[in-house]
Write an enzyme that holds these catalytic residues in place. Structure first.
Site, PDB file in Angstrom:
ATOM      1  N   HIS A 154     -30.382  40.903 -17.936  1.00  0.00           N
ATOM      2  CA  HIS A 154     -31.314  41.917 -18.445  1.00  0.00           C
ATOM      3  C   HIS A 154     -30.557  43.014 -19.203  1.00  0.00           C
ATOM      4  CE1 HIS A 154     -35.047  44.474 -17.955  1.00  0.00           C
ATOM      5  NE2 HIS A 154     -34.142  45.392 -18.248  1.00  0.00           N
ATOM      6  N   GLU A 155     -29.494  43.534 -18.589  1.00  0.00           N
ATOM      7  CA  GLU A 155     -28.746  44.638 -19.207  1.00  0.00           C
ATOM      8  C   GLU A 155     -27.952  44.169 -20.428  1.00  0.00           C
ATOM      9  OE1 GLU A 155     -29.615  47.525 -18.446  1.00  0.00           O
ATOM     10  OE2 GLU A 155     -30.611  47.045 -16.570  1.00  0.00           O
TER      11      GLU A 155
END
Length: 163
Positions: free
Chosen positions: A133-134
């Protein structure tokens, strides 16, 4: 340390791609600010530099219950991935919206820690999802880009209502 403003969709700066950090010493204050900003949120467990308008390739993550064990990754890259996992995600840049997203179940990530030492993380637990996600943020992507156009439009409406 300072709490930075977190960008929300549809801010175009979220689509910018991060650039590799060449001088880690020069961004130590920024790393502290990024950590402080993540901790200032109610439930943030990760934050990418691009979410606060920076193009330095840095992410911070803290999955501890006490929120006092930040993992800092500079220039992170996914070098191996396998399997499939579907789970619900949310994002500080898309407040008030959660959706099921398909991710790789297992990843291996290489990066530098905040001292510039090379590290490697291989994981198949929740950290694998958060890393993907990051790191997506560093590539100019938000999690809703993994969804249908209709669900992306719903997310945008919710954010506008939330603002």
């Amino acid at each position: 340390m300072a709490v930075l403003d977190i960008l929300t969709i549809p801010d175009e700066r979220l689509k910018r791609k991060a650039q590799p950090v060449k001088d880690i010493e020069a961004i130590q204050g920024f790393i502290d600010d990024l950590i402080e900003t993540m901790y200032h949120t109610d439930d943030g467990i990760g934050l990418a530099s691009t979410q606060v308008g920076s193009t330095d390739a840095v992410i911070v993550i803290d999955l501890s219950e006490t929120r006092d064990q930040p993992l800092v990754l500079v220039n992170p890259e996914i070098v191996e991935k396998s399997g499939e996992y579907v789970g619900e995600e949310g994002c500080l840049s898309i407040p008030g919206y959660r959706a099921k997203v398909t991710r790789f179940e297992k990843v291996k990530v290489t990066a530098l820690d905040r001292q510039g030492k090379a590290i490697e993380i291989e994981t198949d637990d929740f950290l694998a999802i958060v890393l993907q996600h990051e790191i997506d943020h560093l590539h100019g992507k938000v999690f809703i880009e993994h969804l249908s156009t209709l669900k992306q439009q719903i997310a945008l409406k919710k954010v506008r209502k939330y603002a």
